[in-house]
Design a protein around this motif. Structure first.
Motif, PDB file in Angstrom:
ATOM      1  N   LEU A   1     -13.726  22.283   1.744  1.00 48.90           N
ATOM      2  CA  LEU A   1     -14.561  21.536   2.690  1.00 48.90           C
ATOM      3  C   LEU A   1     -15.375  22.456   3.602  1.00 48.90           C
ATOM      4  O   LEU A   1     -16.143  21.983   4.429  1.00 48.90           O
ATOM      5  CB  LEU A   1     -13.668  20.653   3.574  1.00 48.90           C
TER       6      LEU A   1
ATOM      7  N   THR B   1       0.811  -1.211   0.000  1.00 51.66           N
ATOM      8  CA  THR B   1       0.000   0.000   0.000  1.00 51.66           C
ATOM      9  C   THR B   1       0.846   1.264   0.000  1.00 51.66           C
ATOM     10  O   THR B   1       0.368   2.331  -0.340  1.00 51.66           O
ATOM     11  CB  THR B   1      -0.981  -0.005   1.176  1.00 51.66           C
TER      12      THR B   1
ATOM     13  N   ARG C   1     -21.596  16.825   7.638  1.00 54.43           N
ATOM     14  CA  ARG C   1     -22.387  17.237   6.467  1.00 54.43           C
ATOM     15  C   ARG C   1     -23.356  16.153   6.039  1.00 54.43           C
ATOM     16  O   ARG C   1     -23.210  14.978   6.390  1.00 54.43           O
ATOM     17  CB  ARG C   1     -21.457  17.580   5.306  1.00 54.43           C
TER      18      ARG C   1
ATOM     19  N   LEU D   1     -10.208   4.110   1.688  1.00 56.58           N
ATOM     20  CA  LEU D   1     -11.075   5.203   2.148  1.00 56.58           C
ATOM     21  C   LEU D   1     -11.282   6.262   1.060  1.00 56.58           C
ATOM     22  O   LEU D   1     -12.428   6.621   0.781  1.00 56.58           O
ATOM     23  CB  LEU D   1     -10.529   5.827   3.449  1.00 56.58           C
ATOM     24  N   PRO D   2     -10.210   6.761   0.423  1.00 53.46           N
ATOM     25  CA  PRO D   2     -10.469   7.742  -0.646  1.00 53.46           C
ATOM     26  C   PRO D   2     -11.167   7.138  -1.867  1.00 53.46           C
ATOM     27  O   PRO D   2     -11.933   7.826  -2.539  1.00 53.46           O
ATOM     28  CB  PRO D   2      -9.074   8.267  -1.000  1.00 53.46           C
TER      29      PRO D   2
ATOM     30  N   LEU E   1      -6.300   0.913   4.278  1.00 56.67           N
ATOM     31  CA  LEU E   1      -7.327   1.953   4.344  1.00 56.67           C
ATOM     32  C   LEU E   1      -6.891   3.234   3.636  1.00 56.67           C
ATOM     33  O   LEU E   1      -7.726   3.994   3.151  1.00 56.67           O
ATOM     34  CB  LEU E   1      -7.680   2.265   5.800  1.00 56.67           C
ATOM     35  N   ALA E   2      -5.583   3.471   3.582  1.00 58.11           N
ATOM     36  CA  ALA E   2      -5.079   4.674   2.906  1.00 58.11           C
ATOM     37  C   ALA E   2      -5.492   4.689   1.441  1.00 58.11           C
ATOM     38  O   ALA E   2      -5.614   5.739   0.820  1.00 58.11           O
ATOM     39  CB  ALA E   2      -3.559   4.753   3.020  1.00 58.11           C
ATOM     40  N   LEU E   3      -5.754   3.515   0.892  1.00 58.66           N
ATOM     41  CA  LEU E   3      -6.224   3.407  -0.487  1.00 58.66           C
ATOM     42  C   LEU E   3      -7.754   3.305  -0.540  1.00 58.66           C
ATOM     43  O   LEU E   3      -8.411   3.964  -1.344  1.00 58.66           O
ATOM     44  CB  LEU E   3      -5.594   2.170  -1.133  1.00 58.66           C
TER      45      LEU E   3
ATOM     46  N   MET F   1     -12.622  12.526   0.456  1.00 55.73           N
ATOM     47  CA  MET F   1     -12.736  11.715   1.669  1.00 55.73           C
ATOM     48  C   MET F   1     -14.107  12.039   2.239  1.00 55.73           C
ATOM     49  O   MET F   1     -14.535  13.188   2.170  1.00 55.73           O
ATOM     50  CB  MET F   1     -11.707  12.152   2.719  1.00 55.73           C
ATOM     51  N   THR F   2     -14.768  11.054   2.831  1.00 61.16           N
ATOM     52  CA  THR F   2     -15.989  11.402   3.547  1.00 61.16           C
ATOM     53  C   THR F   2     -15.585  12.080   4.857  1.00 61.16           C
ATOM     54  O   THR F   2     -14.432  12.020   5.260  1.00 61.16           O
ATOM     55  CB  THR F   2     -16.844  10.171   3.848  1.00 61.16           C
TER      56      THR F   2
ATOM     57  N   LEU G   1      -2.290  10.233   2.757  1.00 61.74           N
ATOM     58  CA  LEU G   1      -2.920   9.220   3.612  1.00 61.74           C
ATOM     59  C   LEU G   1      -1.961   8.075   3.979  1.00 61.74           C
ATOM     60  O   LEU G   1      -1.933   7.668   5.137  1.00 61.74           O
ATOM     61  CB  LEU G   1      -4.193   8.683   2.956  1.00 61.74           C
ATOM     62  N   PRO G   2      -1.164   7.544   3.027  1.00 61.65           N
ATOM     63  CA  PRO G   2      -0.228   6.497   3.444  1.00 61.65           C
ATOM     64  C   PRO G   2       0.701   6.976   4.565  1.00 61.65           C
ATOM     65  O   PRO G   2       0.978   6.239   5.514  1.00 61.65           O
ATOM     66  CB  PRO G   2       0.550   6.183   2.158  1.00 61.65           C
TER      67      PRO G   2
ATOM     68  N   ALA H   1       0.596   3.134  -2.917  1.00 62.13           N
ATOM     69  CA  ALA H   1      -0.628   3.890  -3.158  1.00 62.13           C
ATOM     70  C   ALA H   1      -0.312   5.360  -3.385  1.00 62.13           C
ATOM     71  O   ALA H   1      -1.024   6.061  -4.087  1.00 62.13           O
ATOM     72  CB  ALA H   1      -1.588   3.735  -1.989  1.00 62.13           C
TER      73      ALA H   1
ATOM     74  N   THR I   1      -5.906  15.560   1.900  1.00 60.88           N
ATOM     75  CA  THR I   1      -7.361  15.581   2.040  1.00 60.88           C
ATOM     76  C   THR I   1      -7.892  16.795   2.792  1.00 60.88           C
ATOM     77  O   THR I   1      -9.088  17.057   2.760  1.00 60.88           O
ATOM     78  CB  THR I   1      -7.839  14.337   2.807  1.00 60.88           C
TER      79      THR I   1
ATOM     80  N   LEU J   1      -2.665   7.880  -5.662  1.00 64.86           N
ATOM     81  CA  LEU J   1      -3.577   8.828  -5.011  1.00 64.86           C
ATOM     82  C   LEU J   1      -3.322  10.238  -5.532  1.00 64.86           C
ATOM     83  O   LEU J   1      -2.295  10.490  -6.165  1.00 64.86           O
ATOM     84  CB  LEU J   1      -3.369   8.768  -3.490  1.00 64.86           C
TER      85      LEU J   1
ATOM     86  N   PHE K   1      -1.317   7.027   7.889  1.00 61.80           N
ATOM     87  CA  PHE K   1      -1.489   5.698   8.491  1.00 61.80           C
ATOM     88  C   PHE K   1      -0.162   5.180   9.049  1.00 61.80           C
ATOM     89  O   PHE K   1      -0.129   4.560  10.109  1.00 61.80           O
ATOM     90  CB  PHE K   1      -2.106   4.720   7.484  1.00 61.80           C
TER      91      PHE K   1
ATOM     92  N   THR L   1     -12.676  15.063   8.213  1.00 64.04           N
ATOM     93  CA  THR L   1     -12.375  15.808   6.992  1.00 64.04           C
ATOM     94  C   THR L   1     -13.509  16.795   6.743  1.00 64.04           C
ATOM     95  O   THR L   1     -14.501  16.476   6.098  1.00 64.04           O
ATOM     96  CB  THR L   1     -12.183  14.828   5.814  1.00 64.04           C
TER      97      THR L   1
END
Lengths: 230, 482
Positions: free
Chosen positions: A66, A38, A205, B258-259, B254-256, B270-271, A178-179, A41, A143, A45, A182, A201
């Motif tokens: 956002l 991952t 909403r 979730l988005p 999840l890093a992959l 992202m939500t 994100l990687p 990723a 994000t 991304l 995490f 994030t």
């Protein structure tokens, strides 16, 4: 036999026949690929900038989209001034927070009745607070989100029950993507993770009525992220 | 008995499909909602450096998870239990309902606050709990709306997308007694006010799950409203229900995912809230449930697992992307299917979960256009599986009339003499069709009831080819020159 054994038995029976590997339909999978790493990723991304400055700018751009308020400060005096300004504009009467170097500094300066959630609290009292003031673990440039946990930011409800969530962050909490987020959470906590880790994030909403965006469905209507760059 | 049921499901589907496809207002309304989704989704997909590489990776990770499901489930449950979570296993929907009811009785619970869970729809939980005398309220806005209307979610991600603000205003006025206007903002605030005290007073919280992480023993929940966060924070007891296929091998996966879920599902990067839970309240933590029960549900997922050809349908992350692009879903709508999971993925898996012969008609209600397969973020070969379902259904239970029809067609089509004769007869009897068009006497009724049959031309292609004007000598020389 327990249902656990029944289900595992059915799974093992079913898996005796190999399934085709994705993208290779009708060919039996003779190798057991663990799937791509991952960490890779990052290459797929959405892109992030090279320097920290670019990543802060990306974080700011994502926050704006956002509808989260993001501000940067080079000193504690500036941070304090911004907090007092929001306090007065929104006429805060009661605030809720948790133990933390930045939160304690902020609570002192705000000078309002404060509910600290760290050692247990009354949920009704928390619901009456105008703002939840917390720190965070990570800011994600990719994000525009922040990560909080049940251990480091005052429990599960503080970051979601009051109508305004104010996050106090520091420069070194920013990660590119994100990687990286995490990886940092894993490095910080594994194997004893807090019972809850949440990526937030933007403010709460919904689009459930005619797919029209409304902020503040059940969680905070406002999210403010104040980052100290000292 | 089975035959009778079968006829009911098919005929109900046909009746509802005909009715909904004729509702032009609703179709336009859905199309408008989904075109907004499509634009947002495309923008988010384009932001990926490579959406296609991400899809392939997601498909491979899911393949790995599903094809080693037993190992991953053991790792997941071992880690969960080590931190004080009570894990339950349910082979059937009835077992899952019994486990939940028993927990509620043990806790002497009255009120339950629920966050969105399609798996709970699958086991008809709300109905069972209401019948047992419990007070259950859905906290997700869209789910609350359909719960108050006593209907099923219209869409697995957008449960109330078929309703206008005016309908929701009237509903809130009638059921909650609070509806200041028909503005979405005001209506959302009605739900917020209505729900606030319920989070604080509910005896038990209930959630579904989007992913389960084998490596770290976590349940990951994706949402936008914060209702699931509150549900998992305030009540003293928490119950989480998930299908056994929800597992992912590693935390970092999840890093992959979730988005990708946010992009494919709602056109978001992202939500708003993506939350990983690894236990009930731990020592030193100020809040969270004292007890957490996690229920793993099979409910015939292992039957789908036993079909290697269609096993990848268990990769599904319930993003709803295939529904959104499906021309059938867009025109007949979510309720027409009569299933928990609608749209292409619902048509693929329902025959496995509820019986092939009873639900095979869903696989025929498809143009096999492949839009679903293209939209799927984990590359499930959806339209191939729809075709495969038809094939499996026909192989298991051949339709003799259909078989005879194809036999005759094969005979005629393979023999030029018969083919020519057939064409002649067709052309000659064609004017008669005009008198029976669309009626029960019309052999082509299924088609002509709602459509025209194109007239057969006097001159067939073969005739034309034989009699076509031959090119002059000059043209021929150019032809050979090329």
């Amino acid at each position: 036999m327990s249902e656990r054994e029944n289900i595992l038995g059915r799974i093992r029976e079913a898996l005796k026949l190999a399934a085709p590997f994705p993208g290779a339909h009708h060919e039996p999978a003779d190798h057991l690929s663990p799937g791509p790493d991952t960490a890779q990723a990052r290459e797929w991304l959405p892109g992030v900038g090279q320097t920290q400055e670019q990543q802060f700018d990306l974080f700011a751009k994502n926050c704006a989209e956002l509808k989260a308020d993001f501000q940067r400060f080079s000193s504690r005096d500036e941070l304090k001034a911004a907090l007092l300004k929001i306090r007065d504009a929104e006429q805060w009467r009661r605030i809720a927070s948790h133990d933390g170097e930045l939160t304690q500094f902020a609570c002192r300066e705000l000078g309002l009745p404060t509910l600290f959630t760290d050692r247990g609290y009354d949920a009704q009292a928390l619901e009456q607070c105008d703002v939840g003031l917390t720190e965070c673990d990570v800011l994600v440039a990719q994000t525009g989100g922040v990560a909080v946990t049940s251990r480091s930011t005052g429990g599960r409800a503080l970051t979601v029950l009051p109508p305004h969530h104010v996050v106090l962050a520091r420069r070194e909490q920013l990660v590119a993507d994100l990687p990286a987020a995490f990886a940092r959470l894993q490095a910080t906590y594994a194997p004893h993770f807090p019972s809850m880790i949440s990526f937030i994030t933007g403010p709460s909403r919904t689009g459930d009525i005619e797919r029209i965006l409304v902020l503040g469905a059940h969680g905070p209507k406002k999210l403010t992220i104040l980052c100290l760059l000292e | 008995m089975v035959k009778k049921l079968m006829r009911t499901f098919v005929s109900e589907f046909k009746v509802r499909a005909t009715e909904k496809a004729g509702d032009l207002r609703l179709r336009q309304f859905i199309r408008t909602a989904l075109s907004g989704y499509e634009a947002a989704r495309d923008r988010r997909k384009d932001a990926f450096q490579s959406w296609e590489a991400a899809r392939q990776a997601a498909a491979q990770i899911k393949w790995q998870a599903v094809n080693h499901l037993d190992e991953h489930l053991l790792a997941l449950t071992g880690k969960l239990e080590a931190r004080g979570t009570r894990v339950h296993w349910a082979s059937t929907d009835a077992q899952a309902r019994d486990i939940i009811t028993q927990i509620l009785r043990d806790k002497k619970a009255r009120s339950i606050i629920k966050s969105k869970s399609m798996t709970s729809e699958e086991i008809h939980l709300n109905h069972a709990l209401a019948a047992a005398g419990f007070d259950v309220v859905e906290s997700d806005l869209g789910e609350l709306i359909v719960q108050l209307r006593h209907e099923a979610p219209y869409h697995i991600v957008f449960p109330s997308m078929h309703l206008t603000r005016g309908e929701i205003k009237d509903l809130f006025q009638k059921e909650i007694g609070d509806s200041p206007s028909d503005k979405p903002e005001d209506l959302t605030m009605v739900a917020r006010r209505f729900m606030r005290q319920k989070y604080l007073s509910a005896d038990v919280g209930f959630t579904g799950a989007n992913f389960a992480i084998a490596e770290t023993g976590m349940i990951s929940i994706t949402e936008n409203e914060g209702n699931s966060r509150l549900t998992a924070a305030l009540p003293k007891t928490l119950i989480t229900l998930l299908g056994i296929e929800k597992v992912l091998p590693r935390f970092a996966d999840l890093a992959l995912f979730l988005p990708m879920l946010a992009t494919a599902g709602a056109g978001q990067a992202m939500t708003c809230y993506n939350t990983m839970y690894s236990g009930p309240r731990q020592p030193g933590e100020p809040d969270g449930p004292e007890e957490w029960h996690v229920i793993l549900l099979d409910n015939r997922r292992t039957e789908l697992l036993a079909d290697p050809e269609q096993r990848d349908a268990l990769h599904c992350i319930r993003c709803g992307a295939c529904l959104n692009v499906c021309p059938i879903f867009r025109n007949v709508g979510g309720h027409t299917y009569g299933t928990t999971y609608s749209g292409p993925v619902g048509s693929v898996i329902t025959p496995h979960l509820r019986g092939l012969q009873e639900w095979k008609h869903l696989s025929s209600a498809s143009s096999l256009c492949g839009a679903c397969t293209q939209a799927c973020p984990v590359k499930i070969d959806l339209h191939h599986h729809l075709l495969q379902n038809r094939h499996n259904a026909a192989a298991a239970k051949p339709d003799l009339v259909e078989r005879l029809g194809y036999k005759i067609f094969g005979l005629v089509a393979n023999e030029p003499k018969f083919w020519r004769l057939g064409k002649k007869i067709g052309w000659l009897t064609q004017p008669l069709q005009h008198f029976v068009k669309g009626s029960r006497l019309d052999p082509a009724r299924a088609w002509t009831k709602t459509r025209d049959l194109p007239p057969m031309p006097r001159e067939t292609f073969k005739d034309w080819w034989r009699n076509r004007p031959r090119a002059g000598s000059q043209d021929r020389s150019i032809g050979t020159g090329l």
